[in-house]
Design a protein around this motif. Structure first.
Motif, PDB file in Angstrom:
ATOM      1  N   TYR A 137       2.810  -4.087 -13.889  1.00  0.00           N
ATOM      2  CA  TYR A 137       3.396  -4.323 -12.419  1.00  0.00           C
ATOM      3  C   TYR A 137       5.100  -4.426 -12.965  1.00  0.00           C
ATOM      4  N   VAL A 138       5.792  -4.206 -11.757  1.00  0.00           N
ATOM      5  CA  VAL A 138       7.219  -4.552 -12.146  1.00  0.00           C
ATOM      6  C   VAL A 138       8.016  -4.966 -10.702  1.00  0.00           C
ATOM      7  N   ARG A 139       8.882  -5.940 -10.721  1.00  0.00           N
ATOM      8  CA  ARG A 139       9.423  -6.334  -9.767  1.00  0.00           C
ATOM      9  C   ARG A 139      10.838  -5.436  -9.286  1.00  0.00           C
ATOM     10  N   ILE A 140      10.822  -4.799  -8.198  1.00  0.00           N
ATOM     11  CA  ILE A 140      12.209  -4.223  -7.690  1.00  0.00           C
ATOM     12  C   ILE A 140      12.925  -4.801  -6.897  1.00  0.00           C
ATOM     13  N   PRO A 141      14.312  -5.091  -7.210  1.00  0.00           N
ATOM     14  CA  PRO A 141      14.973  -5.891  -6.342  1.00  0.00           C
ATOM     15  C   PRO A 141      15.708  -4.829  -5.284  1.00  0.00           C
ATOM     16  N   HIS A 142      16.110  -5.291  -4.224  1.00  0.00           N
ATOM     17  CA  HIS A 142      16.751  -4.389  -3.359  1.00  0.00           C
ATOM     18  C   HIS A 142      15.795  -3.434  -3.006  1.00  0.00           C
ATOM     19  N   ALA A 143      14.497  -3.454  -2.664  1.00  0.00           N
ATOM     20  CA  ALA A 143      13.647  -2.802  -2.601  1.00  0.00           C
ATOM     21  C   ALA A 143      14.073  -1.493  -1.697  1.00  0.00           C
ATOM     22  N   ASP A 144      14.547  -1.731  -0.309  1.00  0.00           N
ATOM     23  CA  ASP A 144      14.816  -0.843   0.520  1.00  0.00           C
ATOM     24  C   ASP A 144      15.803  -0.015   0.100  1.00  0.00           C
ATOM     25  N   ASN A 145      16.522  -0.140  -0.727  1.00  0.00           N
ATOM     26  CA  ASN A 145      17.595   0.986  -1.440  1.00  0.00           C
ATOM     27  C   ASN A 145      17.327   1.327  -2.738  1.00  0.00           C
ATOM     28  N   SER A 146      16.024   0.880  -3.332  1.00  0.00           N
ATOM     29  CA  SER A 146      16.002   1.331  -4.893  1.00  0.00           C
ATOM     30  C   SER A 146      14.438   1.827  -4.935  1.00  0.00           C
ATOM     31  N   LEU A 147      13.729   2.314  -3.911  1.00  0.00           N
ATOM     32  CA  LEU A 147      12.635   3.078  -3.640  1.00  0.00           C
ATOM     33  C   LEU A 147      12.593   4.037  -3.059  1.00  0.00           C
ATOM     34  N   TYR A 148      11.811   5.032  -2.951  1.00  0.00           N
ATOM     35  CA  TYR A 148      11.704   6.180  -2.159  1.00  0.00           C
ATOM     36  C   TYR A 148      10.215   6.508  -1.702  1.00  0.00           C
ATOM     37  N   HIS A 149      10.001   6.785  -0.307  1.00  0.00           N
ATOM     38  CA  HIS A 149       8.554   7.079  -0.194  1.00  0.00           C
ATOM     39  C   HIS A 149       8.128   8.252  -0.821  1.00  0.00           C
ATOM     40  N   VAL A 150       6.876   8.266  -1.394  1.00  0.00           N
ATOM     41  CA  VAL A 150       6.390   9.556  -2.003  1.00  0.00           C
ATOM     42  C   VAL A 150       5.500  10.416  -1.019  1.00  0.00           C
ATOM     43  N   PRO A 151       5.822  11.444  -0.592  1.00  0.00           N
ATOM     44  CA  PRO A 151       5.428  12.454   0.372  1.00  0.00           C
ATOM     45  C   PRO A 151       3.970  12.736   0.128  1.00  0.00           C
ATOM     46  N   LYS A 152       2.905  12.697   1.013  1.00  0.00           N
ATOM     47  CA  LYS A 152       1.537  13.087   0.744  1.00  0.00           C
ATOM     48  C   LYS A 152       1.370  14.293   0.209  1.00  0.00           C
ATOM     49  N   GLY A 153       0.457  14.393  -0.781  1.00  0.00           N
ATOM     50  CA  GLY A 153       0.210  15.695  -1.588  1.00  0.00           C
ATOM     51  C   GLY A 153       1.216  15.912  -2.724  1.00  0.00           C
ATOM     52  N   SER A 154       2.181  14.710  -2.939  1.00  0.00           N
ATOM     53  CA  SER A 154       2.824  15.131  -4.130  1.00  0.00           C
ATOM     54  C   SER A 154       2.271  14.844  -5.362  1.00  0.00           C
ATOM     55  N   ASP A 155       3.006  15.518  -6.488  1.00  0.00           N
ATOM     56  CA  ASP A 155       2.459  15.531  -7.855  1.00  0.00           C
ATOM     57  C   ASP A 155       3.037  14.317  -8.563  1.00  0.00           C
ATOM     58  N   GLU A 156       2.444  13.418  -8.900  1.00  0.00           N
ATOM     59  CA  GLU A 156       3.080  12.033  -9.365  1.00  0.00           C
ATOM     60  C   GLU A 156       3.677  12.585 -10.600  1.00  0.00           C
TER      61      GLU A 156
ATOM     62  N   GLY B 110       0.540  -1.396   0.020  1.00  0.00           N
ATOM     63  CA  GLY B 110       0.089  -0.061  -0.172  1.00  0.00           C
ATOM     64  C   GLY B 110       0.866   1.274  -0.023  1.00  0.00           C
ATOM     65  N   ASP B 111       2.114   1.163   0.336  1.00  0.00           N
ATOM     66  CA  ASP B 111       3.164   2.291   0.188  1.00  0.00           C
ATOM     67  C   ASP B 111       3.179   2.912  -1.299  1.00  0.00           C
ATOM     68  N   HIS B 112       2.939   4.328  -1.379  1.00  0.00           N
ATOM     69  CA  HIS B 112       3.243   4.827  -2.488  1.00  0.00           C
ATOM     70  C   HIS B 112       4.930   5.241  -2.813  1.00  0.00           C
ATOM     71  N   VAL B 113       5.517   4.927  -3.768  1.00  0.00           N
ATOM     72  CA  VAL B 113       6.634   4.925  -3.957  1.00  0.00           C
ATOM     73  C   VAL B 113       7.103   5.393  -5.409  1.00  0.00           C
ATOM     74  N   LEU B 114       8.519   6.017  -5.121  1.00  0.00           N
ATOM     75  CA  LEU B 114       9.044   6.481  -6.588  1.00  0.00           C
ATOM     76  C   LEU B 114      10.219   5.444  -6.557  1.00  0.00           C
ATOM     77  N   ILE B 115      10.083   4.902  -8.017  1.00  0.00           N
ATOM     78  CA  ILE B 115      10.998   3.930  -8.532  1.00  0.00           C
ATOM     79  C   ILE B 115      12.307   4.833  -8.965  1.00  0.00           C
ATOM     80  N   SER B 116      13.551   4.028  -8.346  1.00  0.00           N
ATOM     81  CA  SER B 116      14.740   4.723  -8.933  1.00  0.00           C
ATOM     82  C   SER B 116      15.215   4.000 -10.089  1.00  0.00           C
TER      83      SER B 116
END
Length: 374
Positions: free
Chosen positions: A150-169, A107-113
């Motif tokens: 859908y996409v699989r992201i390896p090493h998710a802890d270091n390869s994703l970023y939380h998207v702040p609430k209210g951000s413009d996607e 459910g987390d909203h994330v930015l993919i590096s």
């Protein structure tokens, strides 16, 4: 995404379409699949699944097309195997995480590096995430990428970023690749300084990203060079002090005229063809730096007999995305308007028309396109 040397060949982390799930994966999704130079199709494909405890499965909300994807389709990146889903940028929602993922949950909203980082190898510890021994640029390259549902992201802890609430996607999609690439490979490598003169060859999306982030350092002049008047007008709107249409004006003579016959302190190559790199060699001032961003599929001539005595530095780099957290804050604070790079919007299912638009950028007056999975 930008690289200036052949990517080292590594065994793919995942063969295209492979699931590694007992009994296989019978769920389907839509994805843009590469089938060799000049060939791609929007087709059914098995949904990715968690393969390792450090993986995350992300449902794509927004993605985009990169100039590197066009290089792949031209056959300039031979490591990309037929059957691979293209793409390395996007924003999404976590669908599932592996047991070893600690920073994210369903459910987390994330930015993919665009760069995958294990965070533990020697290269990652040096901030060279692009050369991660179990990652680097693998999305849409050595494993299936983000131009899919859908996409699989390896090493998710270091390869994703939380998207702040209210951000413009839409704006945040520009942080997956283009802005850190322009900033790291162009501005930082180019040693842009207050009061300096910068020439950027190529006023496409990556050149404009370098233009926007170069202004963090208050150079006295930013000269944009491109054969497209529409892109040059956009560059001027974004902060260029001077524009040169190199299809009608001799860019070397004009840059000399604009710089007191010295040339530019920093010259950024943002196209990726031999002619533009060779032009950079003629534009740089003594003591200056040529910072290459472009993805080169062919050799360029190095005029070392002219450069050796002029104290010229030439830099190359594959983006590391180490600046993404800083750029994210800058976009959030509205100090950097990332959204202005976007000119077109499409549904993800209309991706083939989006490619037609992006590939005919001059005719369509296109910069970045955003694809929404709706």
């Amino acid at each position: 995404m930008a690289t200036t040397a052949p990517i080292k060949t590594r065994k793919p982390v995942q063969a295209p379409g492979e699931t590694h799930k007992k009994g296989g994966n019978h769920q389907k999704m839509k994805a843009l699949v590469y089938h060799g130079p000049g060939k791609k199709s929007w087709e059914d494909k098995a949904m990715p699944v968690i393969q390792k405890p450090t993986d995350a499965l992300v449902k794509i909300l927004k993605t985009t097309i990169c100039g590197t994807d066009l290089h792949i389709l031209k056959g300039d990146v031979p490591d990309v195997a037929a059957g691979t889903t293209i793409g390395h940028e996007g924003v999404g929602i976590i669908e599932e995480v592996g047991s070893a993922v600690n920073n994210f949950k369903k459910g987390d909203h994330v930015l993919i590096s665009c760069i995958t980082s294990c965070g533990k190898c020697d290269y990652c510890k040096r901030g060279m995430y692009s050369h991660c021994e179990d990652g680097g640029w693998i999305l849409g390259h050595l494993i299936d990428g983000t131009q899919a549902e859908y996409v699989r992201i390896p090493h998710a802890d270091n390869s994703l970023y939380h998207v702040p609430k209210g951000s413009d996607e839409d704006a945040l999609v520009m942080l997956s690749d283009i802005l850190p690439t322009g900033f790291e490979c162009g501005v930082l490598n180019g040693k842009v300084q207050p009061g300096s003169t910068v020439a950027i060859v190529g006023s496409g999306p990556i050149g404009l990203a370098a233009l926007l982030t170069a202004q963090f350092y208050s150079p006295a002049q930013i000269i944009m060079i491109d054969p497209d008047d529409n892109r040059l007008a956009t560059a001027q709107k974004f902060g260029a002090t001077d524009i040169i249409n190199n299809s009608t004006v001799n860019p070397v003579e004009k840059v000399k005229q604009l710089t007191g016959n010295k040339g530019a302190d920093t010259v950024i190559e943002a196209v990726g063809i031999p002619a533009t790199f060779e032009l950079c060699e003629s534009l740089v001032a003594p003591g200056g730096t040529i910072a290459n961003i472009g993805v080169h599929g062919k050799s360029a001539t190095l005029y070392l007999e002219k450069l050796w005595s002029h104290n010229i530095t030439i830099t190359t780099r594959l983006v590391d995305t180490v600046t993404t957290p800083m750029l994210l804050k800058t976009v959030q604070s509205k100090k950097l308007n990332a959204k202005q790079l976007i000119t077109h919007h499409f549904k993800l299912s209309d991706i083939e028309n989006a490619y037609d638009t992006f590939q005919n950028a001059a005719k369509e007056k296109a910069l970045k396109v955003v694809l929404a999975n709706i």
